[in-house]
Enzyme design. Sequence first.
Site, mmCIF file in Angstrom:
data_model
loop_
_atom_site.group_PDB
_atom_site.id
_atom_site.type_symbol
_atom_site.label_atom_id
_atom_site.label_comp_id
_atom_site.label_asym_id
_atom_site.label_seq_id
_atom_site.Cartn_x
_atom_site.Cartn_y
_atom_site.Cartn_z
ATOM 1 N N ARG A 115 21.950 -6.357 -6.230
ATOM 2 C CA ARG A 115 21.925 -7.533 -7.107
ATOM 3 C C ARG A 115 20.491 -7.899 -7.516
ATOM 4 O O ARG A 115 20.200 -8.099 -8.707
ATOM 5 C CB ARG A 115 22.577 -8.716 -6.384
ATOM 6 C CG ARG A 115 22.823 -9.940 -7.261
ATOM 7 C CD ARG A 115 23.168 -11.154 -6.398
ATOM 8 N NE ARG A 115 24.283 -10.927 -5.506
ATOM 9 C CZ ARG A 115 25.533 -11.320 -5.737
ATOM 10 N NH1 ARG A 115 25.833 -11.945 -6.865
ATOM 11 N NH2 ARG A 115 26.489 -11.089 -4.846
ATOM 12 N N ASP B 160 21.863 3.395 1.940
ATOM 13 C CA ASP B 160 21.793 4.854 2.064
ATOM 14 C C ASP B 160 23.175 5.451 2.256
ATOM 15 O O ASP B 160 23.480 6.534 1.741
ATOM 16 C CB ASP B 160 20.904 5.243 3.250
ATOM 17 C CG ASP B 160 19.435 4.946 3.009
ATOM 18 O OD1 ASP B 160 19.054 4.749 1.842
ATOM 19 O OD2 ASP B 160 18.672 4.900 3.992
#
Length: 508
Positions: free
Chosen positions: A220, A289
Amino acid sequence: MTIVKDDAMNNESLLAAFQRLGRPKVLVLGDLILDRYTYGDAERVSQESPVIVLRADNHELRLGGAANVCNMLRGLECEVVAAGVVGADAAGADLVGLLETAGVDASLCITDASRPTTLKERFVGRAGARHPSQILRVDHETTDAVAGEIEERLLYGVVNQLDDCDIVLISDYAKGVCTPPILQTLIRHANERGVPVLVDPMKGRDFGRYRGADLIKANRIETETCTGRKIRTPDEAAAAGQELCAALQLESVIVTLDSDGMALVEKGGAASLFPTEARSVYDITGAGDMVLAMLGAAIGSGLSRAEAVRLANVAAGLEVEKIGVAVIPLDEIEAELTAHHQPGVRKILSLDQLARQADELRRRGQRIVFTNGCFDLLHYGHVTNLNEASRMGDILVVGLNSDSSVSRLKGPDRPVINQNERAAMLAALSCVDYVAVFDQDTPLELIQAIRPHVLAKGGDYKAESIVGYDFVTSYGGEVRLINLVDGHSTTDIIRRVAEAQPPRRAAA
């Protein structure tokens, strides 16, 4: 623009998509990082100055950054090539060694004697019964861009790998490896060969270096920074994603929205929101990740972007339940997906799964209790004993004799209930956290795998005679006896049922 909420998260098509995962070859370019963890008790303040004293009792090396993405891809059973830069130092040697141990091709990990290996030292403290918390992080790094011979060698190496790869992942932690010349040349050659390029971008405004990639996955804040748009709702995320697609000639953008889930925005206007499930969040480290790794494994296997995002949502949810960065293997993801259709199966683990979970529980500072038995015809005595055992710690693990093991111990007419049904009944009990079936005559292998803090067994044994006593006490664990409930045993129940049966009439 309006975003459409995806409602297919828990349906059978997601498990079917997971089962289509292949073993793609993935090239990962990015900043290779080594994480060094120091764990200990942090229960006092120094007399010399107002600082917490950490009494260290454990140290651990883990792969971070792009190296962590490689490790997570190996957990998803992909073939992986790591491309990046390390220093001519001990941390660099450790990092490359960990990659190779994980089965990653580290031939494109180039040594640059002019810079240190990026190293993050994390100090994690335990206090009382609370969960361990990171109390300090020390970074050793340079963020200077690679240049000259190092840049040329890296660029030559990654371009030459493209013909053998199914997908390229770029993991940019802004440590100097992902220079604009390397990225633009790699993306252009990948596009010419039809190899998808997925990007986890660096923080900042310079997303232009990723122009022409197939997909950018940004959170975001990163998306807000790059577009200048405030993102308070999924619809605002969709609008920002569409702007990025148009400005950077991208096929799609994923905006991760924390507890709101992920927004997938396709070039041309389609946008979908993929909600998350409620989780016990212990540590968000590594979740990004994990998302990139699962996206790469899925899209590299030919799955659609929507299927890839659904699977990435599940994998990230499992990741945040771990302390620190952890590899989420395929069997754990499959168990999670299966649990949506078979409630309770999440508690039933294999030996390897249980060993991994026990390590995680110890990192959280939770006290593990282990008990075992046949649990044939689950009865009041069993439930009472299990409840008592559960009160001896935070987590109760039950070892369950397999059908063949029960037959060897109890005779050819036992068990009455098969091992799958017995495991399911145990898993349905609120006092039981995990169940593992073992085929041996004793649970010693299970005990050695999980190293419980407490080994509990029925009071008709002497503590010293309990299987696992020597092992558990060797590292300071406890062996405790459970009070038996008189008049309750499976053998007695079977006998009473048989005696209650009316005699059979002889055939006329």
